[in-house]
Design a protein around this motif. Structure first.
Motif, short mmCIF file in Angstrom:
data_model
loop_
_atom_site.label_atom_id
_atom_site.label_comp_id
_atom_site.label_asym_id
_atom_site.label_seq_id
_atom_site.Cartn_x
_atom_site.Cartn_y
_atom_site.Cartn_z
N VAL A 128 122.56 109.27 -9.06
CA VAL A 128 121.33 108.61 -9.44
C VAL A 128 121.67 106.93 -9.42
O VAL A 128 122.52 106.54 -10.44
N PHE A 129 120.99 105.82 -8.85
CA PHE A 129 121.29 104.89 -8.90
C PHE A 129 120.05 103.98 -9.50
O PHE A 129 119.17 104.02 -8.70
N ILE A 130 120.19 103.04 -10.31
CA ILE A 130 118.82 102.22 -10.69
C ILE A 130 118.70 101.12 -9.79
O ILE A 130 119.75 100.29 -9.52
N VAL A 131 117.49 101.04 -9.28
CA VAL A 131 117.20 100.04 -8.30
C VAL A 131 116.19 98.90 -8.82
O VAL A 131 114.95 99.58 -9.38
N ASP A 132 116.47 97.74 -8.93
CA ASP A 132 115.33 96.68 -9.40
C ASP A 132 114.39 96.44 -8.48
O ASP A 132 114.80 95.70 -7.53
N ARG A 161 121.30 94.70 -3.57
CA ARG A 161 122.65 94.19 -3.93
C ARG A 161 123.05 94.46 -5.29
O ARG A 161 122.26 94.29 -6.29
N LEU A 162 124.43 94.67 -5.62
CA LEU A 162 125.02 95.10 -6.68
C LEU A 162 124.84 93.89 -7.90
O LEU A 162 124.96 92.56 -7.49
N LYS A 163 124.47 94.22 -8.94
CA LYS A 163 124.44 93.32 -10.26
C LYS A 163 125.15 94.19 -11.36
O LYS A 163 124.92 95.45 -11.40
N ALA A 200 126.92 99.61 -12.39
CA ALA A 200 125.91 98.61 -11.74
C ALA A 200 124.99 99.07 -11.31
O ALA A 200 124.65 100.34 -11.28
N TYR A 201 123.99 98.10 -11.09
CA TYR A 201 122.70 98.56 -10.55
C TYR A 201 122.48 97.55 -9.34
O TYR A 201 123.37 96.79 -8.87
N GLY A 202 121.22 97.95 -8.93
CA GLY A 202 121.04 96.96 -7.44
C GLY A 202 119.57 96.24 -7.48
O GLY A 202 118.61 96.86 -7.88
N LEU A 203 119.69 95.19 -6.85
CA LEU A 203 118.39 94.18 -6.79
C LEU A 203 118.06 94.56 -5.28
O LEU A 203 119.06 94.54 -4.21
#
Length: 292
Positions: A128-132, A161-163, A200-203
């Protein structure tokens, strides 16, 4: 640097540089040293800030518009993240977990308060990856958005894009369905899975299925700011202070040694230079006034 109303008497003339050992002048020198050291530290701090900004610009230039890379090849473990990976574009295939979506509160954009839409994305391999999914403004009549764009359903491919994840702030709370900071372990706990990316999460950059989103994060402006000019200003302040001290020292020396032949000779040379430039001396002006 001389004190008002304390002009040395004739008996104190031709003292040389002995006055430099007075408490007053020693205090001046100490203050100058302290001020110069402070200016040096502040100048160095501004140089460091400029270097940090240049490094940030380099990351944006290298990664923001680059081709996407598979998520699992960039983040080798769930808690992996390197600061040099910021803005790296990653790609993943799977589906959104829309029921577990949260809003990050207190997120200004163009001077307006609002929220970031954080939607968990489950990849085909089960992570699971969090996406903004962008920014939405605060509601007109309540402290929540008037509407939140729905994430697309079904399987799709997403690039982001990673943040880095944010730190947890003790004591800061948020209403149900919202979070105060993007502290990624919060999602891992709420999702009840140990397969959530917490480094990290992603924009959001793009989705293979057309859908409405919030306002996506624009490309940062590539500027160094005013750090270089500020750094140079602190150096100039230190130089001005030193020049001022030297000038005051010189004036007091002349005042205390006014009948010293060397001082008289220097004054004569200065007066001669002024005459050669066609300027009237104070004595000449006084003579003219007396004649009138």
């Amino acid at each position: 640097m001389t004190q008002t109303g304390t002009r040395p008497s004739k008996s104190n003339t031709r003292q040389g540089w002995k006055f430099l050992l007075s408490r007053r002048w020693l205090s001046y020198f100490i203050l100058l040293i302290v001020f110069a050291i402070a200016c040096g530290f502040l100048s160095q701090w501004q140089f460091e800030r400029r270097d940090e900004k240049i490094a940030e610009n380099d990351l944006v230039t290298a990664h923001f518009d680059a081709d996407p890379q598979p998520l699992d090849e960039v983040l080798l473990t769930l808690d992996a993240y390197d600061p040099n990976q910021e803005w790296t574009v990653v790609e993943m295939t799977g589906h959104y977990l829309t029921d577990d979506e949260l809003l990050a509160r207190a997120r200004p954009f163009d001077g307006q308060p609002g929220f970031e839409i954080l939607t968990p994305f489950e990849t085909t391999s089960g992570e699971v990856f969090i996406v903004d999914r962008g920014w939405v403004p605060t509601g007109n009549e309540q402290d929540s958005p008037d509407s939140v764009p729905e994430a697309p359903t079904g399987e799709l491919t997403v690039t982001a894009r990673l943040k880095p994840g944010e730190r947890q702030i003790p004591g800061r709370t948020a209403p149900e369905g919202q979070i105060a900071t993007i502290y990624l372990p919060t999602f891992a706990e709420s999702l009840g899975t140990d397969r959530t990316y917490t480094g990290a999460y992603g924009l959001l950059r793009s989705e293979s299925v057309a859908a409405q989103t919030g306002k996506l994060t624009p490309k940062p402006e590539l500027t160094e700011g005013n750090h270089l000019s500020y750094a140079l200003q602190w150096i100039i302040f230190a130089v001005i202070a030193a020049v001022g001290l030297v000038y005051g020292l010189r004036e007091e020396f002349k005042e205390r040694n006014e009948d010293d032949p060397r001082v008289l000779a220097a004054s004569a040379r200065a007066e001669e230079r002024r005459r050669s430039r066609g300027r009237k001396t104070d004595a000449e002006i006084e003579d003219e006034l007396l004649d009138e």
